[in-house]
Design an enzyme around this catalytic site. Structure first.
Site, short mmCIF file in Angstrom:
data_model
loop_
_atom_site.label_atom_id
_atom_site.label_comp_id
_atom_site.label_asym_id
_atom_site.label_seq_id
_atom_site.Cartn_x
_atom_site.Cartn_y
_atom_site.Cartn_z
N ASP A 34 0.89 -1.20 0.04
CA ASP A 34 0.02 0.11 -0.13
C ASP A 34 0.79 1.28 0.10
O ASP A 34 2.31 1.24 0.26
CB ASP A 34 -0.80 -0.15 1.22
N SER A 35 0.23 2.41 -0.30
CA SER A 35 1.08 3.60 -0.37
C SER A 35 1.38 3.93 1.18
O SER A 35 2.52 4.77 1.13
CB SER A 35 0.25 4.72 -0.79
N CYS A 72 -11.50 3.10 -0.94
CA CYS A 72 -9.88 3.71 -0.53
C CYS A 72 -9.96 2.94 0.83
O CYS A 72 -10.65 2.96 1.74
CB CYS A 72 -9.95 5.37 -0.21
N HIS A 88 -8.31 3.67 3.41
CA HIS A 88 -8.27 4.37 4.86
C HIS A 88 -9.66 4.38 5.14
O HIS A 88 -9.85 4.79 6.54
CB HIS A 88 -7.66 5.80 4.58
N CYS A 98 -4.24 -0.91 -2.40
CA CYS A 98 -4.55 0.29 -2.40
C CYS A 98 -5.39 0.47 -3.48
O CYS A 98 -4.86 -0.10 -4.61
CB CYS A 98 -3.07 0.87 -2.61
N GLU A 138 -5.09 9.56 8.76
CA GLU A 138 -3.77 9.65 9.11
C GLU A 138 -3.47 10.58 10.41
O GLU A 138 -2.60 10.19 11.00
CB GLU A 138 -2.83 10.00 8.17
#
Ligand code: DGL
Length: 277
Positions: A12-13, A195, A197, A75, A161
């Site tokens: 993942d990023s 996504c 997240h 991702c 984040e």
């Protein structure tokens, strides 16, 4: 050929892929996993096609070098912008073309038709995923009767984040994009969190919309699709080591990664720093 057995690579990023890894491990705890987060160069969501493709290919090559015969792009942005080129152009030219790279858009899309009753679906994702229209195109291929609306939510990744997912301050940006999506099509009965997240915002999203709308996190669909894939691809399965271990690599500082990763995994982890370029 007598190959060494090795872990499944999960890329993942940054941290988001941990929500996918968590579901995969829940379903298949027996496998070994090597997680790689490109935290030093994240977020990918607003980056160009060329850059996301370049970074993703570097990460896949790194995981291949470390022995992983199978890499999951956990991702959406990387799956949207790099998967097809890596599968069709790069992989066949590599020293071992039998290695595989899988994404997370297709398994999510495959589940959508069974969830929506109205056949009107909303996609919430990064700018990169939305501008690629990968969800729209995949759904059109498999389920042409489904009407798809998309909305990019550029503020959501930074909110998650920075530990603001549950804060009252996040309501403004969450509501803003939910309203924008639901304005595009009033018949939407299913919203896909496209996504990795966004599952951390799921409870807030559910509080802000009518309970008749289903909010879909993709992790469990990706996990069951992978289980199904390995059940069919027995040669690949035989190349995967199974001692239930997990290793975390990050391109950022290891202790920084370990601290934030625990928010996504609800457990303490140890990480190692890696370079991929
Ligand atoms: N993990 C990415 C995704 O699922 C989002 C994070 C980023 O923008 O790097 O699209």
């Amino acid at each position: 050929m007598n190959e060494q057995i090795a872990p499944i690579g999960i890329f993942d990023s940054g941290y988001g892929g941990l929500t996918i890894l968590r579901e995969i491990r829940k379903l298949m705890p027996q496998y070994d996993y090597l997680y790689l987060g490109d935290n030093a160069r994240s977020p990918y969501g607003s980056r160009s096609f060329e850059i996301v493709y370049k970074f993703t290919l570097q990460a896949v090559e790194r995981l291949f070098e470390m022995g992983c015969p199978l890499v999951i792009l956990a991702c959406n942005t990387a799956s949207a912008k790099a998967l097809r080129t890596i599968q069709q152009q790069d992989l066949p030219q590599m020293s071992d073309p039998s290695r595989r790279v899988l994404g997370i858009i297709r398994p999510t899309v495959e589940a959508v038709d069974t969830i929506t009753a109205s056949k009107h679906v909303g996609i919430l994702a990064t700018e990169g995923t939305v501008s690629s229209h990968s969800y729209q195109m995949e759904i059109a291929k498999l389920f042409p009767h489904i009407i798809v609306s998309e909305e990019a939510c550029p503020m959501w990744v930074p909110l998650v984040e920075n530990g603001e997912a549950d804060s009252p301050g996040a309501d403004y940006y969450v509501r803003k994009h939910l309203d924008a999506l639901l304005c595009k099509d009033k018949a939407i009965d299913t919203i896909v969190l496209a996504c990795t997240h966004y599952p951390l915002l799921r409870q807030k999203i559910k509080r802000l919309i009518t309970p008749s709308i289903t909010v879909v996190s993709q992790g469990e669909y990706v996990a069951s699709s992978l289980q199904d894939y390995l059940g069919r691809q027995t040669e690949m399965d035989a190349r995967l080591s199974k001692s239930g271990s997990i290793r975390y690599l990050t391109t950022e500082q290891a202790d920084k990664f370990a601290e934030k990763a625990s928010v996504f995994l609800e457990e303490k982890v140890q990480a190692e720093q890696a370079t991929i370029d």
